[in-house]
Design an enzyme around this catalytic site. Sequence first.
Site, PDB file in Angstrom:
ATOM      1  N   GLY A 227      25.561 105.804   7.159  1.00 25.65           N
ATOM      2  CA  GLY A 227      24.623 106.276   8.178  1.00 25.65           C
ATOM      3  C   GLY A 227      24.635 107.770   8.410  1.00 25.65           C
ATOM      4  O   GLY A 227      23.778 108.294   9.128  1.00 25.65           O
ATOM      5  N   GLU A 271      30.960 103.870   4.030  1.00 26.94           N
ATOM      6  CA  GLU A 271      29.947 103.521   3.021  1.00 26.94           C
ATOM      7  C   GLU A 271      28.750 104.459   3.064  1.00 26.94           C
ATOM      8  O   GLU A 271      27.610 104.018   3.238  1.00 26.94           O
ATOM      9  CB  GLU A 271      29.401 102.115   3.291  1.00 26.94           C
ATOM     10  CG  GLU A 271      30.333 100.995   3.017  1.00 26.94           C
ATOM     11  CD  GLU A 271      29.820  99.668   3.587  1.00 26.94           C
ATOM     12  OE1 GLU A 271      28.689  99.593   4.095  1.00 26.94           O
ATOM     13  OE2 GLU A 271      30.588  98.695   3.524  1.00 26.94           O
ATOM     14  N   PRO A 272      28.940 105.759   2.950  1.00 28.46           N
ATOM     15  CA  PRO A 272      27.767 106.634   2.999  1.00 28.46           C
ATOM     16  C   PRO A 272      26.885 106.475   1.760  1.00 28.46           C
ATOM     17  O   PRO A 272      27.393 106.417   0.631  1.00 28.46           O
ATOM     18  CB  PRO A 272      28.344 108.049   3.064  1.00 28.46           C
ATOM     19  CG  PRO A 272      29.772 107.929   2.740  1.00 28.46           C
ATOM     20  CD  PRO A 272      30.184 106.492   2.760  1.00 28.46           C
ATOM     21  N   ARG A 274      22.965 107.766   1.785  1.00 30.84           N
ATOM     22  CA  ARG A 274      22.080 108.940   1.824  1.00 30.84           C
ATOM     23  C   ARG A 274      22.821 110.266   1.672  1.00 30.84           C
ATOM     24  O   ARG A 274      22.391 111.141   0.918  1.00 30.84           O
ATOM     25  CB  ARG A 274      21.368 108.957   3.181  1.00 30.84           C
ATOM     26  CG  ARG A 274      20.441 110.133   3.381  1.00 30.84           C
ATOM     27  CD  ARG A 274      19.945 110.210   4.830  1.00 30.84           C
ATOM     28  NE  ARG A 274      19.704 108.933   5.408  1.00 30.84           N
ATOM     29  CZ  ARG A 274      18.522 108.277   5.388  1.00 30.84           C
ATOM     30  NH1 ARG A 274      17.478 108.856   4.852  1.00 30.84           N
ATOM     31  NH2 ARG A 274      18.394 107.089   5.929  1.00 30.84           N
ATOM     32  N   ARG A 310       9.108 106.941   2.014  1.00 31.90           N
ATOM     33  CA  ARG A 310       9.701 107.146   3.352  1.00 31.90           C
ATOM     34  C   ARG A 310       8.691 107.659   4.394  1.00 31.90           C
ATOM     35  O   ARG A 310       8.653 107.149   5.509  1.00 31.90           O
ATOM     36  CB  ARG A 310      10.912 108.077   3.272  1.00 31.90           C
ATOM     37  CG  ARG A 310      12.036 107.565   2.354  1.00 31.90           C
ATOM     38  CD  ARG A 310      13.318 108.367   2.478  1.00 31.90           C
ATOM     39  NE  ARG A 310      13.959 108.146   3.751  1.00 31.90           N
ATOM     40  CZ  ARG A 310      13.946 109.012   4.737  1.00 31.90           C
ATOM     41  NH1 ARG A 310      13.371 110.173   4.606  1.00 31.90           N
ATOM     42  NH2 ARG A 310      14.533 108.716   5.882  1.00 31.90           N
ATOM     43  N   TYR A 314       8.329 105.043   7.368  1.00 34.90           N
ATOM     44  CA  TYR A 314       9.039 105.317   8.643  1.00 34.90           C
ATOM     45  C   TYR A 314       8.496 106.554   9.360  1.00 34.90           C
ATOM     46  O   TYR A 314       9.154 107.048  10.284  1.00 34.90           O
ATOM     47  CB  TYR A 314      10.521 105.614   8.389  1.00 34.90           C
ATOM     48  CG  TYR A 314      11.245 104.724   7.418  1.00 34.90           C
ATOM     49  CD1 TYR A 314      11.572 103.410   7.744  1.00 34.90           C
ATOM     50  CD2 TYR A 314      11.655 105.209   6.173  1.00 34.90           C
ATOM     51  CE1 TYR A 314      12.277 102.625   6.856  1.00 34.90           C
ATOM     52  CE2 TYR A 314      12.363 104.429   5.288  1.00 34.90           C
ATOM     53  CZ  TYR A 314      12.665 103.128   5.628  1.00 34.90           C
ATOM     54  OH  TYR A 314      13.369 102.355   4.752  1.00 34.90           O
ATOM     55  N   CYS A 344      -4.472 104.172  -3.145  1.00 33.53           N
ATOM     56  CA  CYS A 344      -5.650 103.753  -2.379  1.00 33.53           C
ATOM     57  C   CYS A 344      -5.280 103.198  -1.012  1.00 33.53           C
ATOM     58  O   CYS A 344      -5.538 102.028  -0.711  1.00 33.53           O
ATOM     59  CB  CYS A 344      -6.439 102.724  -3.176  1.00 33.53           C
ATOM     60  SG  CYS A 344      -5.456 101.270  -3.517  1.00 33.53           S
ATOM     61  N   TYR A 373      16.929 107.308  -1.298  1.00 35.37           N
ATOM     62  CA  TYR A 373      15.825 106.411  -0.938  1.00 35.37           C
ATOM     63  C   TYR A 373      14.485 106.987  -1.425  1.00 35.37           C
ATOM     64  O   TYR A 373      13.456 106.800  -0.780  1.00 35.37           O
ATOM     65  CB  TYR A 373      15.827 106.121   0.571  1.00 35.37           C
ATOM     66  CG  TYR A 373      17.147 105.558   1.032  1.00 35.37           C
ATOM     67  CD1 TYR A 373      17.581 104.317   0.608  1.00 35.37           C
ATOM     68  CD2 TYR A 373      17.998 106.292   1.871  1.00 35.37           C
ATOM     69  CE1 TYR A 373      18.819 103.810   0.997  1.00 35.37           C
ATOM     70  CE2 TYR A 373      19.235 105.786   2.264  1.00 35.37           C
ATOM     71  CZ  TYR A 373      19.635 104.547   1.824  1.00 35.37           C
ATOM     72  OH  TYR A 373      20.856 104.050   2.202  1.00 35.37           O
TER      73      TYR A 373
HETATM   74  N1  LLP Z   1      26.227 100.116   3.950  1.00 31.20           N
HETATM   75  C1  LLP Z   1      25.318  99.164   4.188  1.00 31.20           C
HETATM   76  C2  LLP Z   1      25.756  97.785   4.369  1.00 31.20           C
HETATM   77  C3  LLP Z   1      23.952  99.495   4.235  1.00 31.20           C
HETATM   78  O1  LLP Z   1      23.044  98.546   4.470  1.00 31.20           O
HETATM   79  C4  LLP Z   1      23.555 100.841   4.039  1.00 31.20           C
HETATM   80  C5  LLP Z   1      22.135 101.216   4.084  1.00 31.20           C
HETATM   81  C6  LLP Z   1      24.553 101.805   3.782  1.00 31.20           C
HETATM   82  C7  LLP Z   1      25.880 101.401   3.763  1.00 31.20           C
HETATM   83  C8  LLP Z   1      24.227 103.244   3.539  1.00 31.20           C
HETATM   84  O2  LLP Z   1      23.595 103.814   4.607  1.00 31.20           O
HETATM   85  P1  LLP Z   1      23.251 105.385   4.608  1.00 31.20           P
HETATM   86  O3  LLP Z   1      24.559 106.121   4.590  1.00 31.20           O
HETATM   87  O4  LLP Z   1      22.444 105.670   3.410  1.00 31.20           O
HETATM   88  O5  LLP Z   1      22.499 105.601   5.855  1.00 31.20           O
HETATM   89  N2  LLP Z   1      15.512 103.255   3.315  1.00 31.20           N
HETATM   90  C9  LLP Z   1      15.987 103.847   4.556  1.00 31.20           C
HETATM   91  C10 LLP Z   1      17.467 103.661   4.730  1.00 31.20           C
HETATM   92  C11 LLP Z   1      17.910 102.222   4.653  1.00 31.20           C
HETATM   93  C12 LLP Z   1      19.393 102.041   4.646  1.00 31.20           C
HETATM   94  C13 LLP Z   1      19.774 100.658   4.289  1.00 31.20           C
HETATM   95  N3  LLP Z   1      21.189 100.395   4.328  1.00 31.20           N
HETATM   96  C14 LLP Z   1      15.586 105.314   4.582  1.00 31.20           C
HETATM   97  O6  LLP Z   1      14.973 105.783   3.626  1.00 31.20           O
HETATM   98  O7  LLP Z   1      15.821 105.992   5.570  1.00 31.20           O
END
Ligand code: LLP
Length: 416
Positions: A227, A271-272, A274, A310, A314, A344, A373
């Site tokens: 996150g 678990e990063p 992004r 994206r 969103y 389209c 993403y």
């Molecule tokens: N761990 C789990 C179980 C997850 O579901 C996710 C992301 C992560 C780790 C990694 O999260 P991050 O560090 O990337 O925030 N498509 C959306 C983001 C969806 C994230 C889904 N799960 C976007 O483009 O903002």
Amino acid sequence: MKSFIESSGFFKGNDPEQMLAQFGSPLYVYNEDILRDSMRKVMRMITKYKFTPNYSIKANSNLTILKIALEEGLNCDAMSECELRLLLHAGFTPDRILFVPNNVSESELKFAYDNGILTSLDSVDQVESWGKIAPGSKIAVRLNPGVGAGHHEKVVTAGKNTKFAITDDQIPALLEVAGKYDLKIVEVTQHIGSLFMNADPYITASRNLLHMAMNFPGLEFIDFGGGIGVPYHKVSQDEQPFDFQRLTEGMEAILDDFVKEYGSTPVFKAEPGRFIPCESGVLLGRVYATKNNSGKLFAGTDLGMNILVRPSMYDSWHDIEVIRDGKPVYEGDRQNVNVVGNICETGDIIARERDLPVIRRGDILCVLDAGAYGYSMSSNYNCRLRPAEILIGSDGAVKLIRRADTFDDLLKMFDV
Ligand code: LLP
């Protein structure tokens, strides 16, 4: 207004015009130095205790990026069987992979078990399915710490309004099913949502998770999820990077309290997704038409929602730089313009009413922070071909790391 691509030396002397001529437009371009730098930051997120971060590969599963993560010492987590297969193919050993699925079939669970991959199950029903497949085995469970966060309600994955994870009140049922199949819970995990720039919700949720962990003696691992955000407004609003020091201090303080009370010290994980590839990737595309429709200005590009979804999905913001004659344009007349794609749908929009230098037909647009993403959520909608991806190495050399789709790739699926 400054230019990120100039101040970071993003292209390392390579000419965007030349890159598009060679690899086609649009094009995802990654900078290896920026990528490795963010991986190293994540490795240092917690230093006081044993910490093995996962790269969450849904953000970007390019094989070359996975191999760089392997080299940098990251472990990985995956959401589907094919993500698991890709990680094994990249060279990750099963002990460096965590499967964190949601609502998957028994055959996917069996794939993980057969390959010796620890799996974080996120409902009592999935624990039951696992128990039938692999009684007596080790499992992880994904818990809901009651606090969620994220840039949009669609990506908040903890708290009251989510399909993910096991809530506090379900723990007795979880323990009962785990007991029935003699499953040993060796890890608890959480993921509260995606993209926050303030460490507070992560620390609060982690404190809650540690509290919930008291129900599970003898844990080998505790995983706090991803996150961590990146500053998508760094050019337009001088937005500052995520404050890692504050996160580290906050996390280590709650871990100090936890290990005293718990009696043993599990290995900690995060678990990063992004954070790792996001700023290392930009998306280049071409302006093919400009127009004024009833007083609204449009810059029409080949950057459709199939290439970067994206903004349409969103309402996400990506800073955009205009490139002309190989150089960013950030001085001179400006305009309020809608940057749109070639799909389209009226919702096919990359930037809405954006203050940008006057855009001309033939300009290149460079969409920043497209490394996460971006390609991983792209599609063939309108039978459009997904673009190539290239990596600019530390030495400045350009390497093709995924070719663009071809029409034959699309046809191949009908070869039945
Ligand atoms: N761990 C789990 C179980 C997850 O579901 C996710 C992301 C992560 C780790 C990694 O999260 P991050 O560090 O990337 O925030 N498509 C959306 C983001 C969806 C994230 C889904 N799960 C976007 O483009 O903002």
